[in-house]
Design a protein around this motif. Structure first.
Motif, short mmCIF file in Angstrom:
data_model
loop_
_atom_site.label_atom_id
_atom_site.label_comp_id
_atom_site.label_asym_id
_atom_site.label_seq_id
_atom_site.Cartn_x
_atom_site.Cartn_y
_atom_site.Cartn_z
N PRO A 1 0.85 -1.27 -0.02
CA PRO A 1 0.11 -0.07 0.11
C PRO A 1 0.88 1.45 0.09
N GLN A 2 0.35 2.22 -0.18
CA GLN A 2 0.96 3.46 -0.31
C GLN A 2 1.52 4.22 1.08
N ALA A 3 2.44 4.79 1.16
CA ALA A 3 2.95 5.16 2.39
C ALA A 3 2.29 6.49 2.88
N GLU A 4 2.21 6.61 4.01
CA GLU A 4 1.91 8.04 4.40
C GLU A 4 2.93 9.03 4.24
N VAL A 5 2.75 10.33 4.00
CA VAL A 5 3.72 11.42 3.67
C VAL A 5 3.67 12.41 4.60
N LEU A 6 5.01 12.68 5.18
CA LEU A 6 4.99 13.80 6.21
C LEU A 6 5.66 15.01 5.40
N ARG A 7 5.08 16.02 5.40
CA ARG A 7 5.74 17.21 4.98
C ARG A 7 6.66 17.89 5.90
N ALA A 8 7.87 18.40 5.61
CA ALA A 8 8.86 19.04 6.33
C ALA A 8 9.89 19.87 5.37
N GLY A 9 10.43 20.73 6.16
CA GLY A 9 11.43 21.44 5.61
C GLY A 9 12.49 20.61 4.85
N PHE A 10 13.04 20.94 3.71
CA PHE A 10 14.03 19.96 2.64
C PHE A 10 15.40 20.17 3.34
N ASN A 11 15.48 20.08 4.55
CA ASN A 11 16.91 20.27 4.99
C ASN A 11 17.04 19.31 6.57
N ARG A 12 17.97 19.43 7.15
CA ARG A 12 18.52 18.78 8.49
C ARG A 12 17.21 18.91 9.37
N SER A 13 16.84 20.02 9.73
CA SER A 13 15.84 20.29 10.76
C SER A 13 14.49 19.92 10.37
N GLY A 14 14.20 20.13 8.98
CA GLY A 14 12.86 19.41 8.73
C GLY A 14 12.84 17.93 9.09
#
Lengths: 364, 364
Positions: free
Chosen positions: A226-239
DNA sequence: CTGTTAGCGCCTTCAG
DNA sequence: CTGAAGGCGCTAACAG
């Protein structure tokens, strides 16, 4: 006090500026050896250094290559920069560097500045964005690049074509198969991992991130998962770190609730995010890969000694930078033709390492 | 096809080039608003972009800052580069980047190229060397810089003054107290570590390395401890790795021989070497800090998530880059005076982390 | 083979 | 306040 000029050298050597120019700067045929020697000596004694600005003006070509990155201290970009630098040096050109933080507006400004300096070519690295707030900026950037190309400039892009750019002659892109590689990674992970998958993605609309997310999902699908859940975050280390914290919380509470929770496999869309996520997970007292698997993307060199070794997708970053540099600015003839909107293929490689190793289910 | 010129804009606007110049590029007083508007419109419609080369030629100043590093992909340098870039942008200048691999000959060539481009100032980063094979190169570099300064250029150096340079006006160095910081680190480690100390240094003659080695020894001495053995290796990750392999062998055989062996505390003179050494030690089945302590220097950002967290000395790398950029090239008056051979102070901070934690002697 | 003559595109006195 | 003239340092046709 100011640096001495060709004219001064010529006068000292008792010849005309033209002659001095011929001997000092590469001309077809060198003048008579006797006079050449005189000129050389004069130049030497005056500590003559040719004025590249004047040369550029006269020859209308600057010997400069412009490179645009988000942040030169980011290992992804610095690796690419190394490649660009290498290619530049092979072409006997110098590198002009601009960092923009990733906004199209600043990128446009950088292109404009490069155009003013009459750089022979421009290389742009860094993910493109289709977010609404970047619409306008993208258009401006595309227009600026277009103008630059029309004036004979050549541009190379690593990653995605500039959104909305018309890809005229002199424009070429080093395409990275982010989707396919992410899919490949997913299929590989699906083989050894039996729990749930979660993706830590960058902001929606960042093309590189989107490609990797979609590719990973496709890979899962192809593996019958099944498809995975997607978490959105900053495109960097702290994200990555923040998203990791969230996941760590889930894992911990899942364990507290009983043995029913399934082990998580986390895919962060780039290595620095993955490292951040790993740090977060660990700070919660959890262990990798015991309590969760984690994988990244890019295979950043500085991160290779990280333990547990991070599963990821290797990308030939330096090579990408090298390939992004237009072959020979101002090149005419056959190359010119085939260069119009051409794209150079590049590929990467899935690297499975400790961070996603199957764990012996001692506890059950 | 070629970009349009000021003259064309002027003609279209029905004014003289001089007037057009005044309105488009910052002049003291802007011409009448009516005419200014006409010019601006003409420029806009022609897509006029001023030719920086020509401007530079006319004003004899390029708006360029040159940066010289060993390798832009090395996180130490890329962090400094970020700072230099930031300072450059504040001065409304562009950054010209040269990478040299660290040889004085190439550095000299880079300075020469920058001089040819009439950069307003030059920043040089990267350890100096006093090795015999670099004698000649150093002399050449010093001479080139001297000439550059005499011609009104300003140079900033991060780390050590160029070997043999005369530090004339317009030359300033960001001094890093490598010795004191290393000593501080040693004293701190001496407090918690009771075994032997070993130093993994770079090649003898590399000033940065030498300072750190000497400083560390001094620190040990001040703590009443004997001098540490010094292993020489490449000033990079693989140098650290190789030295680490050697040490791992010793540790292992020491343990095999019985419990008489004392635990080692390894100080690598920079973080990437330390990481390499740690990798080597671990590849031998040993653990850190259980079987050995290890510390580095620089506190490279990308390495902060390394586990066990690496004890090291934090350096304000970005700030160092920023400070290395001469304030305002061509500055006259009082600044000029105090700038001659000035040195900007910077300091760091010892960071004690897991990699050097005392280990509970469970086995004895 | 060498010197002379024009610019490259722009800024900056200097007159008007 | 605007235009005309000269030059920044070098190269690239032309002549000689």
């Amino acid at each position: 006090m100011a640096a001495s000029t060709l004219t001064e050298v010529a006068r000292l050597a008792g010849v005309s500026p033209a002659t001095a120019s011929r001997v000092l700067n590469g001309s077809a045929r060198t003048p008579g050896p006797d006079i050449a020697e005189r000129v050389r000596k004069a130049a030497e004694s005056l500590g003559y250094i040719p004025n590249a600005q004047a040369q550029g003006l006269a020859k209308s070509s600057s010997g400069l290559i412009g490179l645009i990155v988000h942040d030169i201290a980011d290992p992804y970009f610095s690796a690419i920069a190394r490649g660009v630098q290498a290619a530049a040096r092979e072409q006997h050109k110098m590198l002009l560097l601009a960092t923009t933080g990733g906004t199209p507006e600043e990128e446009r400004a950088a292109v404009s500045a490069f155009a003013a300096r009459r750089t022979d070519s421009i290389v742009i690295a860094g993910s493109r964005s289709t977010r609404v707030q970047d619409q306008e900026g993208n258009a401006g950037l595309a227009a600026e690049l277009d103008r630059y190309c029309r004036n004979g400039g050549r541009v190379g892009v690593v990653g995605h074509p500039i959104v909305g750019a018309s890809e005229p002659e002199g424009y070429h892109v080093v395409r990275v198969p982010n989707g396919d590689l992410a899919a490949d990674l997913a299929r590989n992970l699906a083989r050894s991992h039996s729990g749930d998958f979660v993706i830590i993605g960058g902001p929606e609309g960042l093309l590189t991130s989107d490609d990797r997310v979609r590719g990973f999902q496709r890979g899962l699908e192809e593996a019958g998962l099944p498809q995975a859940e997607v978490l959105r975050a900053g495109f960097n280390r702290s994200g990555g770190y923040e998203a990791g914290l969230e996941l760590a919380g889930r894992i911990s509470s899942g364990r507290a609730a009983g043995s029913g929770a399934r082990r998580l496999c986390i895919f962060a869309v780039n290595d620095v995010m993955a490292i951040g996520a790993a740090a977060a997970v660990r700070s919660n007292g959890l262990r990798i890969p015991r309590d969760a698997s984690i994988a990244g993307f890019d295979d950043i060199e500085t991160l290779r000694d990280f333990r547990p070794a991070l599963s990821t997708v290797w990308l030939p970053l330096e090579e990408m930078g090298r390939l992004a540099v237009p072959s020979q600015a101002g090149g005419t003839g056959e190359n010119r033709q085939s260069d119009g909107g051409s794209s150079v293929p590049v590929t990467g490689k899935v690297m499975l390492r400790r961070s996603t190793e199957a764990v012996t289910e001692a506890a059950a």
